[in-house]
Motif scaffolding. Structure first.
Motif, PDB file in Angstrom:
ATOM      1  N   ILE A  12       0.840  -1.203   0.000  1.00  0.00           N
ATOM      2  CA  ILE A  12       0.000   0.000   0.000  1.00  0.00           C
ATOM      3  C   ILE A  12       0.871   1.248   0.000  1.00  0.00           C
ATOM      4  CG2 ILE A  12      -1.806   1.269   1.230  1.00  0.00           C
ATOM      5  CD1 ILE A  12      -2.758  -1.393   0.130  1.00  0.00           C
ATOM      6  N   LEU A  13       0.534   2.204  -0.868  1.00  0.00           N
ATOM      7  CA  LEU A  13       1.211   3.498  -0.890  1.00  0.00           C
ATOM      8  C   LEU A  13       0.730   4.359   0.276  1.00  0.00           C
ATOM      9  CD1 LEU A  13       0.893   4.170  -4.715  1.00  0.00           C
ATOM     10  CD2 LEU A  13       3.038   3.800  -3.496  1.00  0.00           C
ATOM     11  N   PRO A  14       1.479   5.404   0.657  1.00  0.00           N
ATOM     12  CA  PRO A  14       1.035   6.287   1.745  1.00  0.00           C
ATOM     13  C   PRO A  14      -0.348   6.888   1.518  1.00  0.00           C
ATOM     14  CG  PRO A  14       3.325   6.705   1.211  1.00  0.00           C
ATOM     15  CD  PRO A  14       2.811   5.758   0.166  1.00  0.00           C
ATOM     16  N   SER A  15      -0.737   7.068   0.255  1.00  0.00           N
ATOM     17  CA  SER A  15      -2.046   7.640  -0.054  1.00  0.00           C
ATOM     18  C   SER A  15      -3.184   6.675   0.189  1.00  0.00           C
ATOM     19  CB  SER A  15      -2.078   8.080  -1.522  1.00  0.00           C
ATOM     20  OG  SER A  15      -1.890   6.954  -2.374  1.00  0.00           O
ATOM     21  N   GLY A  16      -2.849   5.394   0.465  1.00  0.00           N
ATOM     22  CA  GLY A  16      -3.875   4.374   0.651  1.00  0.00           C
ATOM     23  C   GLY A  16      -4.146   3.560  -0.595  1.00  0.00           C
ATOM     24  N   LYS A  17      -3.525   3.933  -1.713  1.00  0.00           N
ATOM     25  CA  LYS A  17      -3.698   3.180  -2.946  1.00  0.00           C
ATOM     26  C   LYS A  17      -2.827   1.929  -2.937  1.00  0.00           C
ATOM     27  CE  LYS A  17      -4.423   7.398  -5.698  1.00  0.00           C
ATOM     28  NZ  LYS A  17      -3.893   8.206  -6.819  1.00  0.00           N
ATOM     29  N   ILE A  18      -3.276   0.897  -3.648  1.00  0.00           N
ATOM     30  CA  ILE A  18      -2.444  -0.287  -3.838  1.00  0.00           C
ATOM     31  C   ILE A  18      -1.274   0.076  -4.751  1.00  0.00           C
ATOM     32  CG2 ILE A  18      -2.391  -2.614  -4.819  1.00  0.00           C
ATOM     33  CD1 ILE A  18      -5.311  -2.922  -3.968  1.00  0.00           C
ATOM     34  N   ASN A  19      -0.099  -0.386  -4.390  1.00  0.00           N
ATOM     35  CA  ASN A  19       1.110  -0.066  -5.142  1.00  0.00           C
ATOM     36  C   ASN A  19       1.221  -0.990  -6.357  1.00  0.00           C
ATOM     37  OD1 ASN A  19       3.661   0.547  -6.071  1.00  0.00           O
ATOM     38  ND2 ASN A  19       4.593   0.610  -4.045  1.00  0.00           N
ATOM     39  N   LYS A  20       0.521  -0.652  -7.422  1.00  0.00           N
ATOM     40  CA  LYS A  20       0.537  -1.480  -8.628  1.00  0.00           C
ATOM     41  C   LYS A  20       1.894  -1.513  -9.323  1.00  0.00           C
ATOM     42  CE  LYS A  20      -4.330  -1.835  -9.911  1.00  0.00           C
ATOM     43  NZ  LYS A  20      -5.311  -1.675 -11.016  1.00  0.00           N
ATOM     44  N   PRO A  21       2.658  -0.402  -9.364  1.00  0.00           N
ATOM     45  CA  PRO A  21       3.993  -0.500  -9.977  1.00  0.00           C
ATOM     46  C   PRO A  21       4.859  -1.568  -9.316  1.00  0.00           C
ATOM     47  CG  PRO A  21       3.367   1.791  -9.761  1.00  0.00           C
ATOM     48  CD  PRO A  21       2.324   0.994  -9.023  1.00  0.00           C
ATOM     49  N   LEU A  22       4.768  -1.688  -7.983  1.00  0.00           N
ATOM     50  CA  LEU A  22       5.539  -2.716  -7.285  1.00  0.00           C
ATOM     51  C   LEU A  22       5.042  -4.107  -7.660  1.00  0.00           C
ATOM     52  CD1 LEU A  22       7.704  -3.513  -5.273  1.00  0.00           C
ATOM     53  CD2 LEU A  22       6.033  -3.220  -3.428  1.00  0.00           C
ATOM     54  N   LEU A  23       3.713  -4.263  -7.760  1.00  0.00           N
ATOM     55  CA  LEU A  23       3.166  -5.560  -8.163  1.00  0.00           C
ATOM     56  C   LEU A  23       3.641  -5.929  -9.569  1.00  0.00           C
ATOM     57  CD1 LEU A  23      -0.523  -5.359  -6.856  1.00  0.00           C
ATOM     58  CD2 LEU A  23       1.410  -6.570  -5.830  1.00  0.00           C
ATOM     59  N   ARG A  24       3.706  -4.950 -10.452  1.00  0.00           N
ATOM     60  CA  ARG A  24       4.181  -5.236 -11.815  1.00  0.00           C
ATOM     61  C   ARG A  24       5.638  -5.675 -11.803  1.00  0.00           C
ATOM     62  NH1 ARG A  24       1.496  -0.210 -12.822  1.00  0.00           N
ATOM     63  NH2 ARG A  24      -0.564  -0.546 -13.702  1.00  0.00           N
ATOM     64  N   GLN A  34       7.116  -7.237  -9.335  1.00  0.00           N
ATOM     65  CA  GLN A  34       7.214  -8.545  -8.691  1.00  0.00           C
ATOM     66  C   GLN A  34       6.665  -9.672  -9.560  1.00  0.00           C
ATOM     67  OE1 GLN A  34       5.050  -7.735  -5.047  1.00  0.00           O
ATOM     68  NE2 GLN A  34       6.935  -7.320  -3.909  1.00  0.00           N
ATOM     69  N   PHE A  35       5.635  -9.375 -10.344  1.00  0.00           N
ATOM     70  CA  PHE A  35       4.912 -10.441 -11.044  1.00  0.00           C
ATOM     71  C   PHE A  35       4.860 -10.193 -12.557  1.00  0.00           C
ATOM     72  CE2 PHE A  35       2.746  -9.972  -6.812  1.00  0.00           C
ATOM     73  CZ  PHE A  35       3.363 -11.065  -6.224  1.00  0.00           C
ATOM     74  N   SER A  36       5.980  -9.803 -13.123  1.00  0.00           N
ATOM     75  CA  SER A  36       6.011  -9.450 -14.544  1.00  0.00           C
ATOM     76  C   SER A  36       6.453 -10.591 -15.443  1.00  0.00           C
ATOM     77  CB  SER A  36       6.935  -8.250 -14.761  1.00  0.00           C
ATOM     78  OG  SER A  36       8.262  -8.569 -14.348  1.00  0.00           O
ATOM     79  N   GLU A  37       6.579 -11.796 -14.902  1.00  0.00           N
ATOM     80  CA  GLU A  37       7.022 -12.929 -15.726  1.00  0.00           C
ATOM     81  C   GLU A  37       6.021 -13.178 -16.860  1.00  0.00           C
ATOM     82  OE1 GLU A  37       7.952 -17.717 -15.281  1.00  0.00           O
ATOM     83  OE2 GLU A  37       7.782 -16.441 -13.506  1.00  0.00           O
ATOM     84  N   PRO A  38       6.487 -13.233 -18.105  1.00  0.00           N
ATOM     85  CA  PRO A  38       5.565 -13.403 -19.237  1.00  0.00           C
ATOM     86  C   PRO A  38       4.850 -14.747 -19.207  1.00  0.00           C
ATOM     87  CG  PRO A  38       7.733 -12.644 -19.970  1.00  0.00           C
ATOM     88  CD  PRO A  38       7.872 -13.071 -18.538  1.00  0.00           C
ATOM     89  N   LEU A  39       3.635 -14.758 -19.760  1.00  0.00           N
ATOM     90  CA  LEU A  39       2.898 -15.999 -19.949  1.00  0.00           C
ATOM     91  C   LEU A  39       3.145 -16.509 -21.364  1.00  0.00           C
ATOM     92  CD1 LEU A  39      -0.549 -15.212 -18.300  1.00  0.00           C
ATOM     93  CD2 LEU A  39       1.374 -16.421 -17.301  1.00  0.00           C
ATOM     94  N   ASP A  40       3.110 -17.833 -21.522  1.00  0.00           N
ATOM     95  CA  ASP A  40       3.301 -18.381 -22.855  1.00  0.00           C
ATOM     96  C   ASP A  40       2.001 -18.276 -23.641  1.00  0.00           C
ATOM     97  OD1 ASP A  40       1.612 -20.462 -22.097  1.00  0.00           O
ATOM     98  OD2 ASP A  40       3.285 -21.736 -21.465  1.00  0.00           O
ATOM     99  N   ALA A  41       1.988 -18.811 -24.838  1.00  0.00           N
ATOM    100  CA  ALA A  41       0.840 -18.641 -25.730  1.00  0.00           C
ATOM    101  C   ALA A  41      -0.285 -19.614 -25.463  1.00  0.00           C
ATOM    102  CB  ALA A  41       1.310 -18.786 -27.179  1.00  0.00           C
ATOM    103  N   ALA A  42      -0.189 -20.396 -24.425  1.00  0.00           N
ATOM    104  CA  ALA A  42      -1.243 -21.384 -24.145  1.00  0.00           C
ATOM    105  C   ALA A  42      -2.528 -20.704 -23.758  1.00  0.00           C
ATOM    106  CB  ALA A  42      -0.779 -22.307 -23.035  1.00  0.00           C
TER     107      ALA A  42
END
Length: 523
Positions: free
Chosen positions: A501-513, A515-523
């Motif tokens: 969570i950012l200080p403003s109360g928003k979810i920190n989406k840049p951090l999530l991106r 952490q979880f930016s591993e590409p998915l395959d074409a399946a």
């Protein structure tokens, strides 16, 4: 016959002087066991103003403040407001190098910092030049203590004229989620207009007690406090957000109004102490930072009553209000739909939904939310290109995507940077988040785009489940496609114990991106 001047303040100093005249003995700020009256707040503003002047600070110089919520933070703000110094706040959660960027970008003449952050300041002080350093609490050998600094200045007010309405009051830096933080220039006239708006929206009087939970370096907490100051009431400041302590304070101090982010409401509702305290004194809960998922909003109204109002805006300016009268649980489709909106324009403000060519769109059209009015920043400090871009065509471009209905209610669809383009289709993260939030086991969800070998980008849902609840990927997937089109459903689910969570109360989406930016395959 004596002729009375106008009682309508046009600067923040004039507002403080009016409060000191009409409510001199009424508490202005309360922080734990400490408090100051409106009369004492004005006197402190003059004393701290004298200390700033003695340190070489002059009108429109920047006074950097690095502190968690404290009484000294509020008093420092007051001194800047009284003498046209610019309060430049520093996010205490930043790393030392990030703090250095803010301090150098704003060209601060002085840094007032809380002793808790001595290690961070020590790490960068060699690059701060001749900047005066003042420590609240225990002062290291290379800084002056707060008490000594004020004491040596004496009681004589500085020989400076009062601020003018067009003088800058604050330099508030954005969270930097789209790059380096940008300093939003906010002048006295805009902040006085904001104070009056918030006071009206929240129905505040001089008898009210407003509780501030968010960090004071952020514009949200500061402007809510100004709304209470507008009418000479009492601002109660908490050092940090702790649900059980907050609920106990509301009961003990008979708090009448507060300001939260939806993530905070969720935490209060889930706290074991939620039913143990009498919070009936509350008449207004204003929520900001992000729209509240309708299921959470319904739960909140059922628990606390129809006392909610929503404000939509950003550091750069405030835009809309969804008032309490629209927060009514009803079977009416129109009423239910409005619960998902961010409301309509403030009195005196304008909202427009515009396309990529900066053309106004008709009702129902999806485009960028743009606004203009008296509560908007002057521009970005030291950043003319960003200022020109933000004010293209005379409107403040928020970077948010939305639509407006025929009654001029605005619906937030997504942030521009959060929109996912998968296989040529635009997918708005908020629509997917709303669908998943309707599942009983889901506490919080954030939807992000991740790279995909075939579709370029696809939908990923980061989910925090309620304590003691379970839900499989297959179950959430089936729930999701029952509410939205199949191409919008997440192709990937990630379960987390806690959202960042950012200080403003928003979810920190840049951090999530990150952490979880591993590409998915074409399946």
């Amino acid at each position: 016959m004596a002729v009375l001047g106008s009682t309508q303040p046009r600067t923040l100093r004039a507002m403080a002087e009016r409060n000191a005249r009409w409510h001199p003995d009424h508490p202005a700020f309360v922080f734990g066991e400490r408090s100051v009256t409106h009369g004492a707040f004005l006197s402190s503003s003059h004393r701290i103003g004298a200390a700033l002047y003695r340190s070489g600070v002059r009108p429109q110089d920047r006074v950097a403040i690095l502190s968690m919520n404290s009484l000294e933070f509020s008093l420092s703000y007051g001194a800047c407001e009284a003498y046209a110094f610019i309060a430049a706040t520093v996010n205490f959660r930043l790393a030392p190098r990030e703090m250095l960027f803010v301090l150098q970008d704003c060209g601060a003449a002085i840094l007032i910092f809380e002793d808790e952050f001595t290690p961070q300041v020590d790490a960068i002080r060699g690059e701060l030049g001749n900047m005066t350093l003042v420590a609240i609490g225990h002062a290291p050998e290379w800084a002056m203590s707060w008490d000594r600094w004020i004491g040596e200045a004496g009681d004589m007010p500085p020989p400076l004229d009062p601020p003018r309405p067009d003088d800058l009051a604050y330099l508030i830096y954005t969270s930097g989620t789209t790059g380096r933080p940008k300093g939003c220039m906010l002048d006295h006239a805009a902040e006085v207009a904001t104070a009056e708006n918030f006071s009206s929206i929240m129905g505040l009087t001089s008898s009210d007690r407003t509780l501030l939970l968010m960090p004071l370096f952020h514009i949200g907490a500061k402007t809510i406090g100004l709304g209470q100051q507008w009418v000479g009431g009492t601002v109660t400041v908490h050092r940090k957000f702790e649900p059980e302590h907050i609920l106990a304070t509301i009961e003990a101090e008979r708090v009448t109004a507060t300001h939260v982010a939806p993530t905070m409401i969720q935490a209060l509702l889930d706290s074991p102490a939620c039913g143990a305290h009498d919070v009936s004194s509350l008449h207004t809960v204003l929520y900001t930072a992000a729209p509240m998922p309708v299921p959470l909003l319904r739960r909140s109204i059922e628990k606390f009553g129809p006392i909610f109002a929503q404000m939509y805006g950003q550091t750069e300016g405030i835009g809309t209000i969804l008032p309490k009268l629209d927060h009514i649980l009803s079977d009416s489709p129109e009423r239910q739909q409005r619960l998902a909106s961010v409301g309509h324009a403030y009195i005196g403000s304008e909202i427009s939904i515009r396309d990529d060519e900066n053309r106004a769109l008709p009702p129902g059209g999806v485009g960028e939310i743009c606004l203009r009015g008296p509560c908007v920043m002057r521009g970005y400090w030291n950043n003319e290109p960003a200022t020109l871009s933000a004010f293209a065509g005379g409107w403040l471009h928020t970077g948010d995507i939305g639509r407006m209905d025929t009654d001029d209610y605005v619906y937030l669809v997504d942030r521009k940077k959060d929109m996912i383009v998968s296989g040529g289709e635009n997918i708005y993260s908020r629509e997917v988040e709303e669908a998943l939030s309707a599942h009983a086991a889901v506490q919080t969800v954030a939807v992000i785009g991740v790279p995909h070998a075939h579709w370029v980008e696809t939908v990923c849902a980061v989910v925090q489940l309620r304590a003691g609840q379970r839900a499989s990927t297959e179950e959430l997937d089936a729930h999701c496609v029952s509410l939205i089109a199949g191409y919008k459903r997440p192709r990937k689910y990630i379960f987390v114990d806690q959202m960042p969570i950012l200080p403003s109360g928003k979810i920190n989406k840049p951090l999530l991106r990150q952490q979880f930016s591993e590409p998915l395959d074409a399946a």
